[in-house]
Design a protein around this motif. Structure first.
Motif, PDB file in Angstrom:
ATOM      1  N   VAL A 196       0.856  -1.191   0.000  1.00 38.35           N
ATOM      2  CA  VAL A 196       0.000   0.000   0.000  1.00 38.35           C
ATOM      3  C   VAL A 196       0.889   1.237   0.000  1.00 38.35           C
ATOM      4  CG1 VAL A 196      -1.829   1.243   1.201  1.00 38.35           C
ATOM      5  CG2 VAL A 196      -1.762  -1.264   1.281  1.00 38.35           C
ATOM      6  N   ARG A 197       0.835   2.041  -1.041  1.00 45.31           N
ATOM      7  CA  ARG A 197       1.664   3.240  -1.136  1.00 45.31           C
ATOM      8  C   ARG A 197       0.878   4.517  -0.823  1.00 45.31           C
ATOM      9  NH1 ARG A 197       6.464   2.088  -4.348  1.00 45.31           N
ATOM     10  NH2 ARG A 197       6.968  -0.046  -3.705  1.00 45.31           N
ATOM     11  N   GLY A 198      -0.433   4.410  -0.754  1.00 44.05           N
ATOM     12  CA  GLY A 198      -1.242   5.602  -0.578  1.00 44.05           C
ATOM     13  C   GLY A 198      -1.361   6.030   0.867  1.00 44.05           C
ATOM     14  N   GLY A 199      -1.565   7.319   1.071  1.00 38.34           N
ATOM     15  CA  GLY A 199      -1.719   7.854   2.411  1.00 38.34           C
ATOM     16  C   GLY A 199      -3.111   7.689   2.975  1.00 38.34           C
ATOM     17  N   SER A 200      -4.099   7.439   2.110  1.00 37.79           N
ATOM     18  CA  SER A 200      -5.488   7.309   2.577  1.00 37.79           C
ATOM     19  C   SER A 200      -6.157   6.112   1.916  1.00 37.79           C
ATOM     20  CB  SER A 200      -6.271   8.591   2.266  1.00 37.79           C
ATOM     21  OG  SER A 200      -5.682   9.711   2.872  1.00 37.79           O
ATOM     22  N   PRO A 201      -5.650   4.912   2.161  1.00 34.90           N
ATOM     23  CA  PRO A 201      -6.224   3.744   1.495  1.00 34.90           C
ATOM     24  C   PRO A 201      -7.546   3.314   2.107  1.00 34.90           C
ATOM     25  CG  PRO A 201      -4.524   3.056   3.018  1.00 34.90           C
ATOM     26  CD  PRO A 201      -4.514   4.568   3.036  1.00 34.90           C
ATOM     27  N   ALA A 202      -8.407   2.757   1.265  1.00 34.67           N
ATOM     28  CA  ALA A 202      -9.606   2.057   1.729  1.00 34.67           C
ATOM     29  C   ALA A 202      -9.363   0.589   1.444  1.00 34.67           C
ATOM     30  CB  ALA A 202     -10.841   2.567   0.987  1.00 34.67           C
ATOM     31  N   SER A 203      -9.196  -0.229   2.474  1.00 32.60           N
ATOM     32  CA  SER A 203      -8.796  -1.610   2.251  1.00 32.60           C
ATOM     33  C   SER A 203      -9.345  -2.523   3.340  1.00 32.60           C
ATOM     34  CB  SER A 203      -7.263  -1.723   2.203  1.00 32.60           C
ATOM     35  OG  SER A 203      -6.688  -1.258   3.410  1.00 32.60           O
ATOM     36  N   ARG A 204      -9.323  -3.837   3.041  1.00 28.45           N
ATOM     37  CA  ARG A 204      -9.765  -4.836   4.010  1.00 28.45           C
ATOM     38  C   ARG A 204      -8.768  -5.991   4.023  1.00 28.45           C
ATOM     39  NH1 ARG A 204     -15.331  -7.484   2.877  1.00 28.45           N
ATOM     40  NH2 ARG A 204     -14.454  -9.250   4.014  1.00 28.45           N
ATOM     41  N   GLY A 226       5.772  -0.984 -12.224  1.00 30.42           N
ATOM     42  CA  GLY A 226       4.898  -0.897 -13.385  1.00 30.42           C
ATOM     43  C   GLY A 226       4.070   0.374 -13.364  1.00 30.42           C
ATOM     44  N   TYR A 227       3.605   0.765 -12.160  1.00 36.18           N
ATOM     45  CA  TYR A 227       2.922   2.057 -12.025  1.00 36.18           C
ATOM     46  C   TYR A 227       3.849   3.182 -12.470  1.00 36.18           C
ATOM     47  CZ  TYR A 227      -1.029   0.372  -9.080  1.00 36.18           C
ATOM     48  OH  TYR A 227      -2.165  -0.235  -8.604  1.00 36.18           O
ATOM     49  N   ALA A 228       5.080   3.140 -11.970  1.00 41.80           N
ATOM     50  CA  ALA A 228       6.021   4.225 -12.239  1.00 41.80           C
ATOM     51  C   ALA A 228       6.368   4.335 -13.716  1.00 41.80           C
ATOM     52  CB  ALA A 228       7.291   4.023 -11.419  1.00 41.80           C
ATOM     53  N   GLN A 229       6.304   3.223 -14.451  1.00 40.26           N
ATOM     54  CA  GLN A 229       6.648   3.249 -15.862  1.00 40.26           C
ATOM     55  C   GLN A 229       5.469   3.579 -16.758  1.00 40.26           C
ATOM     56  OE1 GLN A 229       9.299   0.103 -17.308  1.00 40.26           O
ATOM     57  NE2 GLN A 229       9.853  -0.371 -15.197  1.00 40.26           N
ATOM     58  N   ALA A 230       4.270   3.645 -16.204  1.00 42.45           N
ATOM     59  CA  ALA A 230       3.095   3.903 -17.036  1.00 42.45           C
ATOM     60  C   ALA A 230       2.224   5.049 -16.539  1.00 42.45           C
ATOM     61  CB  ALA A 230       2.248   2.635 -17.138  1.00 42.45           C
ATOM     62  N   ILE A 231       2.502   5.595 -15.367  1.00 46.16           N
ATOM     63  CA  ILE A 231       1.738   6.734 -14.837  1.00 46.16           C
ATOM     64  C   ILE A 231       2.724   7.820 -14.436  1.00 46.16           C
ATOM     65  CG2 ILE A 231       0.131   7.521 -13.054  1.00 46.16           C
ATOM     66  CD1 ILE A 231      -0.796   4.606 -12.765  1.00 46.16           C
ATOM     67  N   ARG A 232       2.445   9.052 -14.885  1.00 47.48           N
ATOM     68  CA  ARG A 232       3.378  10.163 -14.590  1.00 47.48           C
ATOM     69  C   ARG A 232       2.610  11.431 -14.272  1.00 47.48           C
ATOM     70  NH1 ARG A 232       6.978  11.092 -19.527  1.00 47.48           N
ATOM     71  NH2 ARG A 232       5.182  12.301 -20.211  1.00 47.48           N
ATOM     72  N   PRO A 233       2.775  11.999 -13.069  1.00 49.21           N
ATOM     73  CA  PRO A 233       3.485  11.457 -11.910  1.00 49.21           C
ATOM     74  C   PRO A 233       2.641  10.386 -11.226  1.00 49.21           C
ATOM     75  CG  PRO A 233       2.424  13.487 -11.284  1.00 49.21           C
ATOM     76  CD  PRO A 233       2.166  13.316 -12.763  1.00 49.21           C
ATOM     77  N   VAL A 234       3.283   9.633 -10.327  1.00 47.81           N
ATOM     78  CA  VAL A 234       2.584   8.571  -9.619  1.00 47.81           C
ATOM     79  C   VAL A 234       2.914   8.681  -8.134  1.00 47.81           C
ATOM     80  CG1 VAL A 234       4.413   6.834  -9.802  1.00 47.81           C
ATOM     81  CG2 VAL A 234       1.997   6.103  -9.801  1.00 47.81           C
ATOM     82  N   HIS A 235       2.100   8.045  -7.301  1.00 49.87           N
ATOM     83  CA  HIS A 235       2.322   8.021  -5.849  1.00 49.87           C
ATOM     84  C   HIS A 235       2.403   9.427  -5.250  1.00 49.87           C
ATOM     85  CE1 HIS A 235       4.380   3.892  -6.686  1.00 49.87           C
ATOM     86  NE2 HIS A 235       3.077   3.749  -6.490  1.00 49.87           N
ATOM     87  N   SER A 236       1.524  10.316  -5.711  1.00 54.49           N
ATOM     88  CA  SER A 236       1.474  11.665  -5.146  1.00 54.49           C
ATOM     89  C   SER A 236       0.806  11.619  -3.775  1.00 54.49           C
ATOM     90  CB  SER A 236       0.681  12.597  -6.068  1.00 54.49           C
ATOM     91  OG  SER A 236      -0.710  12.333  -5.954  1.00 54.49           O
ATOM     92  N   THR A 256      -2.508   0.962  -4.331  1.00 54.66           N
ATOM     93  CA  THR A 256      -2.395  -0.332  -3.663  1.00 54.66           C
ATOM     94  C   THR A 256      -2.267  -1.440  -4.701  1.00 54.66           C
ATOM     95  OG1 THR A 256      -3.747   0.420  -1.791  1.00 54.66           O
ATOM     96  CG2 THR A 256      -3.540  -1.954  -2.102  1.00 54.66           C
ATOM     97  N   ILE A 257      -1.383  -2.415  -4.426  1.00 56.99           N
ATOM     98  CA  ILE A 257      -1.255  -3.594  -5.286  1.00 56.99           C
ATOM     99  C   ILE A 257      -1.218  -4.856  -4.418  1.00 56.99           C
ATOM    100  CG2 ILE A 257       0.144  -4.837  -6.975  1.00 56.99           C
ATOM    101  CD1 ILE A 257       1.252  -2.187  -7.935  1.00 56.99           C
TER     102      ILE A 257
END
Length: 323
Positions: A42-50, A258-268, A274-275
């Motif tokens: 999980v890289r996000g600061g505000s994830p919704a997860s279970r 893979g996110y970093a190579q296909a989304i710009r910018p990513v992980h803001s 989440t993966i």
């Protein structure tokens, strides 16, 4: 060496969608009825997860039965209850000694600001996604499942965004199979995995071309801007490899390349990325070589999400700029 396959060629797994197209939300079920070793990053600061906590290697449960990707923000986590009910009826789950408990992980992206904040994936929709997964049909891409209400290119707000979507890419090398399923709902632009050109993203003032989010961000680097909230790209990698929980967690982390190579910018700071990674444990594998394949599958799945997205809800899509 690398051969593209259909995701239905991966017999241990089943993938299905359900959606509410009118209200721009949906869910995607990734199922492994016999159980899969799994990890998450999980890289996000505000994830919704279970059920992410149980994927830590120190915790008891070794295998899971499903990952549910959904829209609806935290409300959409209810879709996972549909998978619980589905597996309960099939008598599939972790043996507690007092009954079988299905292990269902999941995460949700934010799509409440596109059409409706009163409609979101629920238990019934999650159950329907599982039924569709068991149909054996090849799952669709684009404006389906968790990608139904996905959008991208949000640095300057709603007036310049484009349609995101859900993408799938599956590949095989020798006996090793790997696939990525991803719902692309990013703050940034999506770029071609091979050419690095923008496929879709933030539009310019007259909406005739791409503004290039990174370029605009650099121009405003001295300013403080409140970013468009609710950006989350959520995905799951599946493989037939033999992996333990530690290796699954590491490969889930590598998949973010893979996110970093296909989304710009990513992980803001406004992305909740989440993966998950699920492994059915059928074939031997070199973990680092698999890491390279995981990265490529995820990057190409992100591209597929955008190339298959249709214009909808008043938004342009990559197809709107196709020659």
């Amino acid at each position: 060496m690398i051969k593209e396959i259909k995701i239905t060629d991966m017999k241990a797994f089943k993938v299905g969608h359900a959606q509410d197209a009118e209200h721009a939300t949906g869910c995607t079920a990734i199922l492994c009825p016999q159980g899969a070793w799994a990890g998450v990053d999980v890289r996000g600061g505000s994830p919704a997860s279970r059920e992410t906590e149980l994927l830590k290697p120190v915790n008891t449960v070794q295998q899971i039965h499903a990952v549910m990707l959904s829209g609806g923000s935290a409300f959409g986590l209810e879709a996972g209850d549909g998978a619980m009910q589905f597996f309960h009826e099939k008598e599939i789950g972790f043996d507690t000694g007092f009954g079988l408990v299905p292990i269902v992980c999941g995460c949700s992206l934010f799509d409440l600001n596109l059409v409706s904040n009163k409609h979101f994936p629920d238990k019934a929709m999650g159950y329907a996604a599982c039924e569709n997964a068991f149909s054996g049909e090849e799952p669709g891409q684009g404006n389906v499942g968790a990608g139904t209400g996905a959008t991208i290119g949000k640095f300057r707000g709603a007036d310049y965004i484009m349609k995101g979507g859900l993408g799938i890419y599956a590949a095989q090398i020798g006996d090793v199979q790997c696939a990525a399923i991803v719902a692309v709902n990013a703050l940034g632009d999506v770029i071609d995995y091979d050419t690095k050109k923008i496929l879709a993203g933030m539009l310019n003032e007259d909406k005739t071309a791409f503004a290039d989010s990174v370029k605009v961000m650099y121009e405003e680097i001295g300013k403080s801007r409140e970013l468009w909230g609710g950006n989350t790209t959520i995905g799951c990698v599946i493989t037939n490899a033999k992996l333990d929980k530690c290796q699954c967690n590491k490969l889930a982390s590598i998949a973010h390349n893979g996110y970093a190579q296909a989304i710009r910018p990513v992980h803001s700071t406004a992305d909740g990325d989440t993966i998950y990674l699920m492994a059915s444990g059928e074939v031997e594998v070199g973990v680092d070589a698999l890491g390279a394949l995981v990265t490529e599958c995820m990057g190409r799945a992100i591209n597929r999400a955008i190339l298959n997205a249709e214009p909808a809800y008043g938004l342009l899509a990559a197809k709107s700029f196709a020659d």
